[in-house]
Design an enzyme around this catalytic site. Sequence first.
Site, PDB file in Angstrom:
ATOM      1  N   LYS A 281       0.813  -1.212   0.000  1.00  0.00           N
ATOM      2  CA  LYS A 281       0.000   0.000   0.000  1.00  0.00           C
ATOM      3  C   LYS A 281       0.848   1.264   0.000  1.00  0.00           C
ATOM      4  O   LYS A 281       0.331   2.350  -0.182  1.00  0.00           O
ATOM      5  CB  LYS A 281      -0.922  -0.012   1.215  1.00  0.00           C
ATOM      6  CG  LYS A 281      -2.053  -1.016   1.056  1.00  0.00           C
ATOM      7  CD  LYS A 281      -2.880  -1.140   2.297  1.00  0.00           C
ATOM      8  CE  LYS A 281      -4.043  -2.092   2.045  1.00  0.00           C
ATOM      9  NZ  LYS A 281      -4.541  -2.707   3.259  1.00  0.00           N
TER      10      LYS A 281
HETATM   11  N1  LIG Z   1       0.941  -8.194  -3.278  1.00  0.00           N
HETATM   12  C1  LIG Z   1      -0.119  -8.958  -3.052  1.00  0.00           C
HETATM   13  N2  LIG Z   1      -0.411  -9.987  -3.883  1.00  0.00           N
HETATM   14  C2  LIG Z   1      -1.504 -10.756  -3.679  1.00  0.00           C
HETATM   15  N3  LIG Z   1      -2.355 -10.606  -2.635  1.00  0.00           N
HETATM   16  C3  LIG Z   1      -2.104  -9.596  -1.778  1.00  0.00           C
HETATM   17  C4  LIG Z   1      -0.988  -8.721  -1.936  1.00  0.00           C
HETATM   18  N4  LIG Z   1      -1.008  -7.810  -0.928  1.00  0.00           N
HETATM   19  C5  LIG Z   1      -2.086  -8.094  -0.182  1.00  0.00           C
HETATM   20  N5  LIG Z   1      -2.738  -9.172  -0.677  1.00  0.00           N
HETATM   21  C6  LIG Z   1      -3.915  -9.843  -0.099  1.00  0.00           C
HETATM   22  O1  LIG Z   1      -5.037  -8.984  -0.151  1.00  0.00           O
HETATM   23  C7  LIG Z   1      -5.867  -9.194   0.975  1.00  0.00           C
HETATM   24  C8  LIG Z   1      -6.138  -7.864   1.657  1.00  0.00           C
HETATM   25  O2  LIG Z   1      -4.914  -7.388   2.118  1.00  0.00           O
HETATM   26  P1  LIG Z   1      -4.634  -6.140   2.993  1.00  0.00           P
HETATM   27  O3  LIG Z   1      -5.735  -5.171   2.911  1.00  0.00           O
HETATM   28  O4  LIG Z   1      -4.232  -6.587   4.333  1.00  0.00           O
HETATM   29  O5  LIG Z   1      -3.433  -5.553   2.131  1.00  0.00           O
HETATM   30  P2  LIG Z   1      -1.894  -5.438   2.414  1.00  0.00           P
HETATM   31  O6  LIG Z   1      -1.290  -4.751   1.220  1.00  0.00           O
HETATM   32  O7  LIG Z   1      -1.342  -6.777   2.782  1.00  0.00           O
HETATM   33  O8  LIG Z   1      -1.940  -4.410   3.595  1.00  0.00           O
HETATM   34  P3  LIG Z   1      -1.031  -4.202   4.824  1.00  0.00           P
HETATM   35  O9  LIG Z   1       0.321  -3.841   4.260  1.00  0.00           O
HETATM   36  O10 LIG Z   1      -1.711  -3.086   5.544  1.00  0.00           O
HETATM   37  O11 LIG Z   1      -1.061  -5.506   5.569  1.00  0.00           O
HETATM   38  C9  LIG Z   1      -5.134 -10.197   1.878  1.00  0.00           C
HETATM   39  O12 LIG Z   1      -5.664 -11.490   1.648  1.00  0.00           O
HETATM   40  C10 LIG Z   1      -3.722 -10.119   1.386  1.00  0.00           C
HETATM   41  O13 LIG Z   1      -3.062 -11.359   1.595  1.00  0.00           O
END
Ligand SMILES: Nc1ncnc2c1ncn2[C@@H]1O[C@H](COP(=O)(O)OP(=O)(O)OP(=O)(O)O)[C@@H](O)[C@H]1O
Length: 518
Positions: A281
Amino acid sequence: MNMNKWVFNVRLSRNIKHIQYLNIRFYSDSAAVRVRFAPSPTGQLHLGGFRTALYNYLFAKSRGGKYILRIEDTDRTRVVDGAVEQLQEDLKWLGIEFDEGPSNNGPYGPYIQSERLENYQRRTQQLLSSGHAYKCYCTEKRLELLRRDALRTRTIPRYDNKCRSLDDEDLSHNEGKKYCIRFKLNQSDGFFNDLVYGRTARNVAAVEGDPVILKSDGFPTYHLANVVDDHDMKITHVLRGVEWQPSTSKHILLYRAFGWNPPNFAHLPLLINKDGTKLSKRQNDITINAYRENGIYPEALLNFVISCGGGFVQNKETNNVYIKPLSELISKFDISLINSNSCQVPLDKLGYFNQAQLKIELNTDLGRKRTTGELKNILKNTFSNDKSVELDLSENHLNKILKWSINRITNINELIHENYKFIWLKPSESAIKSMDYDIDIVIKLKHHLINIDDFTIDNLGTVLKEFSKSNNIVYSNLMKMLRNIISGLKQGPGVSEIMVILGKEEVIARLNKACVKG
Ligand SMILES: Nc1ncnc2c1ncn2[C@@H]1O[C@H](COP(=O)(O)OP(=O)(O)OP(=O)(O)O)[C@@H](O)[C@H]1O
């Protein structure tokens, strides 16, 4: 070899995955499929999170199930204002709608974890009563010392489960002190069948201390909230990023402690950057919002993200980029075809998908109208402060430009980039003054062109060749000079093409400007 036997062996060797796949079928036939996307509102939705949201959606819809949005906001320090609203807007724009969620509620709401705190506290009490959890009074200072000790002895830092064995005397001594609740991990492999990675097991207790499930501020940790909500919301399949796979064995132990059946689990490979890090993010340029603002079509994003990670039968014979509508993606999605390795995102390929969608748009009346409308807005916003620019915003003219540029651009925003600015802007007087050209030739050429009615690429090519010959000018020099005067460019599209795009009247007007060199 006996043909039947061969077919049987091949089927068998499509590995356990396929058998698991059949298992889910049995499961899903007996209970309505309920799948959730559970992001944390810690920033904007990016390509990686979106692909996980999409796979969840495709899985739910391909099985006639329900798709649920649940917001996991228990880490209050990282919550970003407006993130929930933005996420829903982004997914809606991409065509992904939820059956249940914060804005349309449903039978198992609320769908925001911070509004379900009482539930987690009640469930924690249940684990305390059944002896699966205990109060931990260890101070932050003690935990820090444990971490430092691990660093010094080069071992993995882990809680030493000290408070597991507090007796009544210790407990009364600690009364009134701050505490959290920890879950008692037992020595078990926490086995589960991962629908993507196959049989997975991990003896968590061998490598970790007892995890906190309820913090001292009354908020649950991810592990507890996730398990409790998935159970209470009757989730049948959990599809989430593979970074959660090590935690799943822990979750299995929690399900067992509660006496609940766990859902099916599928861990999805991550989308990663060139340097191997997870898309995150913190990268503002890969958010859905940024793509929308930069003229990327939702259809392009949908088809781009599914090209990284599998889930569909691939047509290996062609590298062509295809855009499939969401309804087709739903009917063709097959979870057993998801790859198990992470995918480095080929961001440079997104443009091809956008170009493919742009071509689809320009093929229908409605799409053309929409695209010329968008282009009109871009042009108005870009040139509104420049009073000297006379824009031809007629549908006809814009359509002509779009048709000409379709194989050159991947995004209509490119039409205001340096290489295409000539379409809208005449070279400035100062630019013309600085150009090196023979004014007599320009005047002669202008008069010659005034008499040319057939202003097409082919005819102009012939006309200019004849003009260079009869005036003894090297053809390539004439082209260089002409391109420079009418477009301000030194390189770029063919001169005849530029002339056709500008139209005869505009070409003559631009040549005129060069005829009065002071
Ligand atoms: N780069 C990625 N590729 C595939 N799936 C992802 C990726 N980043 C996050 N996800 C998945 O998307 C879903 C929602 O994730 P989340 O909102 O927690 O995002 P995040 O980028 O991992 O955020 P944070 O860094 O705040 O943990 C979760 O199942 C997470 O595993």
